[in-house]
Design a protein around this motif. Structure first.
Motif, PDB file in Angstrom:
ATOM      1  N   PHE A 182       0.831  -1.198   0.000  1.00  0.00           N
ATOM      2  CA  PHE A 182       0.000   0.000   0.000  1.00  0.00           C
ATOM      3  C   PHE A 182       0.870   1.254   0.000  1.00  0.00           C
ATOM      4  CE2 PHE A 182      -2.962   3.189   1.188  1.00  0.00           C
ATOM      5  CZ  PHE A 182      -4.197   2.723   0.767  1.00  0.00           C
ATOM      6  N   ALA A 183       1.952   1.228   0.771  1.00  0.00           N
ATOM      7  CA  ALA A 183       2.864   2.376   0.794  1.00  0.00           C
ATOM      8  C   ALA A 183       3.450   2.625  -0.590  1.00  0.00           C
ATOM      9  CB  ALA A 183       3.977   2.136   1.809  1.00  0.00           C
ATOM     10  N   ALA A 184       3.796   1.555  -1.289  1.00  0.00           N
ATOM     11  CA  ALA A 184       4.349   1.691  -2.640  1.00  0.00           C
ATOM     12  C   ALA A 184       3.325   2.294  -3.594  1.00  0.00           C
ATOM     13  CB  ALA A 184       4.814   0.333  -3.153  1.00  0.00           C
ATOM     14  N   ILE A 185       2.067   1.860  -3.479  1.00  0.00           N
ATOM     15  CA  ILE A 185       1.009   2.393  -4.337  1.00  0.00           C
ATOM     16  C   ILE A 185       0.760   3.864  -4.029  1.00  0.00           C
ATOM     17  CG2 ILE A 185      -1.452   2.261  -4.860  1.00  0.00           C
ATOM     18  CD1 ILE A 185       0.279   0.148  -6.210  1.00  0.00           C
ATOM     19  N   ALA A 186       0.779   4.234  -2.753  1.00  0.00           N
ATOM     20  CA  ALA A 186       0.598   5.637  -2.378  1.00  0.00           C
ATOM     21  C   ALA A 186       1.708   6.503  -2.970  1.00  0.00           C
ATOM     22  CB  ALA A 186       0.555   5.775  -0.858  1.00  0.00           C
ATOM     23  N   ALA A 187       2.948   5.998  -2.914  1.00  0.00           N
ATOM     24  CA  ALA A 187       4.063   6.743  -3.492  1.00  0.00           C
ATOM     25  C   ALA A 187       3.913   6.873  -5.003  1.00  0.00           C
ATOM     26  CB  ALA A 187       5.382   6.045  -3.153  1.00  0.00           C
ATOM     27  N   LEU A 188       3.492   5.798  -5.666  1.00  0.00           N
ATOM     28  CA  LEU A 188       3.264   5.843  -7.108  1.00  0.00           C
ATOM     29  C   LEU A 188       2.171   6.850  -7.447  1.00  0.00           C
ATOM     30  CD1 LEU A 188       3.684   4.779  -9.969  1.00  0.00           C
ATOM     31  CD2 LEU A 188       2.082   2.935  -9.457  1.00  0.00           C
ATOM     32  N   SER A 189       1.127   6.876  -6.622  1.00  0.00           N
ATOM     33  CA  SER A 189       0.051   7.842  -6.827  1.00  0.00           C
ATOM     34  C   SER A 189       0.590   9.264  -6.767  1.00  0.00           C
ATOM     35  CB  SER A 189      -1.018   7.653  -5.750  1.00  0.00           C
ATOM     36  OG  SER A 189      -1.943   8.716  -5.755  1.00  0.00           O
ATOM     37  N   THR A 215       2.669  10.099  -9.833  1.00  0.00           N
ATOM     38  CA  THR A 215       1.786  10.290 -10.991  1.00  0.00           C
ATOM     39  C   THR A 215       1.143  11.669 -10.971  1.00  0.00           C
ATOM     40  OG1 THR A 215       1.300   7.924 -11.066  1.00  0.00           O
ATOM     41  CG2 THR A 215      -0.236   9.376 -12.202  1.00  0.00           C
ATOM     42  N   MET A 216       0.702  12.088  -9.790  1.00  0.00           N
ATOM     43  CA  MET A 216       0.034  13.380  -9.684  1.00  0.00           C
ATOM     44  C   MET A 216       0.997  14.550  -9.808  1.00  0.00           C
ATOM     45  SD  MET A 216      -2.867  12.800  -6.772  1.00  0.00           S
ATOM     46  CE  MET A 216      -4.301  11.779  -7.135  1.00  0.00           C
ATOM     47  N   LEU A 217       2.266  14.323  -9.542  1.00  0.00           N
ATOM     48  CA  LEU A 217       3.258  15.391  -9.683  1.00  0.00           C
ATOM     49  C   LEU A 217       3.715  15.570 -11.121  1.00  0.00           C
ATOM     50  CD1 LEU A 217       5.467  14.796  -6.516  1.00  0.00           C
ATOM     51  CD2 LEU A 217       4.046  16.801  -6.998  1.00  0.00           C
ATOM     52  N   ARG A 218       3.198  14.728 -12.026  1.00  0.00           N
ATOM     53  CA  ARG A 218       3.611  14.819 -13.427  1.00  0.00           C
ATOM     54  C   ARG A 218       2.404  15.015 -14.359  1.00  0.00           C
ATOM     55  NH1 ARG A 218       7.187   9.788 -14.902  1.00  0.00           N
ATOM     56  NH2 ARG A 218       7.470  11.046 -16.763  1.00  0.00           N
ATOM     57  N   ALA A 229       2.954   7.704   2.513  1.00  0.00           N
ATOM     58  CA  ALA A 229       3.700   6.541   2.030  1.00  0.00           C
ATOM     59  C   ALA A 229       4.969   6.322   2.844  1.00  0.00           C
ATOM     60  CB  ALA A 229       4.051   6.723   0.554  1.00  0.00           C
ATOM     61  N   ALA A 230       5.686   7.409   3.123  1.00  0.00           N
ATOM     62  CA  ALA A 230       6.921   7.300   3.904  1.00  0.00           C
ATOM     63  C   ALA A 230       6.637   6.769   5.308  1.00  0.00           C
ATOM     64  CB  ALA A 230       7.610   8.659   3.978  1.00  0.00           C
ATOM     65  N   PHE A 231       5.569   7.257   5.932  1.00  0.00           N
ATOM     66  CA  PHE A 231       5.218   6.812   7.281  1.00  0.00           C
ATOM     67  C   PHE A 231       4.854   5.334   7.290  1.00  0.00           C
ATOM     68  CE2 PHE A 231       2.083   6.002  10.606  1.00  0.00           C
ATOM     69  CZ  PHE A 231       2.747   6.467  11.732  1.00  0.00           C
ATOM     70  N   MET A 232       4.032   4.904   6.312  1.00  0.00           N
ATOM     71  CA  MET A 232       3.623   3.501   6.275  1.00  0.00           C
ATOM     72  C   MET A 232       4.789   2.572   5.992  1.00  0.00           C
ATOM     73  SD  MET A 232      -0.083   3.611   4.326  1.00  0.00           S
ATOM     74  CE  MET A 232      -0.483   1.935   4.820  1.00  0.00           C
ATOM     75  N   LEU A 233       5.684   2.972   5.096  1.00  0.00           N
ATOM     76  CA  LEU A 233       6.842   2.149   4.794  1.00  0.00           C
ATOM     77  C   LEU A 233       7.743   2.011   6.002  1.00  0.00           C
ATOM     78  CD1 LEU A 233       8.311   0.538   2.643  1.00  0.00           C
ATOM     79  CD2 LEU A 233       9.482   2.626   1.951  1.00  0.00           C
ATOM     80  N   ALA A 234       7.954   3.104   6.717  1.00  0.00           N
ATOM     81  CA  ALA A 234       8.781   3.046   7.926  1.00  0.00           C
ATOM     82  C   ALA A 234       8.150   2.142   8.976  1.00  0.00           C
ATOM     83  CB  ALA A 234       8.961   4.471   8.490  1.00  0.00           C
ATOM     84  N   ASP A 235       6.826   2.190   9.084  1.00  0.00           N
ATOM     85  CA  ASP A 235       6.131   1.350  10.049  1.00  0.00           C
ATOM     86  C   ASP A 235       6.225  -0.126   9.662  1.00  0.00           C
ATOM     87  OD1 ASP A 235       4.113   1.011  12.297  1.00  0.00           O
ATOM     88  OD2 ASP A 235       2.998   0.160  10.635  1.00  0.00           O
ATOM     89  N   ALA A 236       6.188  -0.405   8.375  1.00  0.00           N
ATOM     90  CA  ALA A 236       6.207  -1.797   7.918  1.00  0.00           C
ATOM     91  C   ALA A 236       7.564  -2.461   8.119  1.00  0.00           C
ATOM     92  CB  ALA A 236       5.810  -1.872   6.447  1.00  0.00           C
ATOM     93  N   VAL A 237       8.648  -1.681   8.016  1.00  0.00           N
ATOM     94  CA  VAL A 237       9.983  -2.278   8.077  1.00  0.00           C
ATOM     95  C   VAL A 237      10.590  -2.210   9.477  1.00  0.00           C
ATOM     96  CG1 VAL A 237      10.417  -1.756   5.660  1.00  0.00           C
ATOM     97  CG2 VAL A 237      11.113  -0.101   7.406  1.00  0.00           C
TER      98      VAL A 237
END
Length: 249
Positions: A104-111, A114-117, A240-248
């Protein structure tokens, strides 16, 4: 009472995102359910689908009244994702929670990326309609919806622009049709888990999300799309950064 206030606030933000951008609500709803309201990742993805389905239907009605939904093309795009969404929804219960959170964190980052471009997305939309690519994109978005509980609007909007040549307003409105169809297909395979959810939290969340969707539609008419996307993208990167940090950890 604190949980109720958090649910009401989070719902309003989710609704604003869906109404203004045609997507992005679920990538905020699921983290809010996990980190603010104490849901497990599996329960949060199911609850997120319920919230996004109800809110998307409301936003779809508003955009349809404004003539911003291309029903035939949207239905064909959504049809490619219905079966993958149902299959992935059934498989989601067997995926470890840490894997769901990381994905989910990866998808949020991809989102967010995408929106920044938006400029690149718009330029690539002149290449014409490619039915095979559209079907593949629809199936991929359906899989994401079923597995992670995301409506996929943050990917549907740029895909409709680049693959089907939609203008931004039509892409936002039509994406809500795709989100609704995929979410309903995934929910059909999760009906057994819905009864155990905390409806005292989900109900108010849905209520303010629906109201927020109407406000989001009005906001979209007053604030430029690129500006809204940039603001939302920054928020998503932080999530995304918060969720990834929590997951690892």
């Amino acid at each position: 009472m604190t949980a109720l206030v958090l649910a009401l606030t989070a719902g309003a933000v989710v609704g604003l995102a869906l109404g203004a951008l045609g997507g992005g609500g679920s990538v905020l709803a699921v983290p809010a359910l996990i980190y603010l309201l104490g849901f497990t990742p599996a329960a949060a993805t199911t609850a997120g689908l319920i919230i996004v389905t109800a809110t998307s239907l409301t936003a779809l009605y508003a955009h349809a009244r404004a003539g911003r939904v291309r029903w035939k093309a949207g239905a064909a795009f959504a049809a490619a994702g219905v079966l993958p969404a149902a299959a992935a929804g059934a498989a989601a219960a067997h995926v470890p929670q840490a894997v769901l959170t990381t994905a989910f964190a990866a998808i949020a980052a991809l989102s967010a990326i995408t929106m920044l471009r938006p400029a690149d997305t718009a330029r690539s939309g002149s290449g014409g309609v490619r039915p095979g690519k559209a079907a593949g994109a629809g199936a991929g978005l359906g899989t994401l919806t079923g597995l992670l509980g995301v409506g996929g609007g943050f990917l549907t909007v740029p895909t409709l622009i680049t693959v089907l040549g939609f203008e931004m307003e039509a892409a936002v409105g039509t994406s809500l049709l795709v989100i609704t169809a995929n979410s309903l297909a995934s929910l059909a395979t999760r009906s057994g888990t819905a009864a155990s959810l905390d409806w005292a939290v989900i109900g108010p969340f849905i209520g303010t999300a629906i109201l927020g969707a109407w406000d989001g539609k009005r906001m979209a008419a007053k604030v430029s799309g690129p500006r809204l996307q940039r603001i939302f993208a920054v928020v998503l990167l932080a999530v995304a950064a918060f969720m990834l940090a929590d997951a690892v950890t």
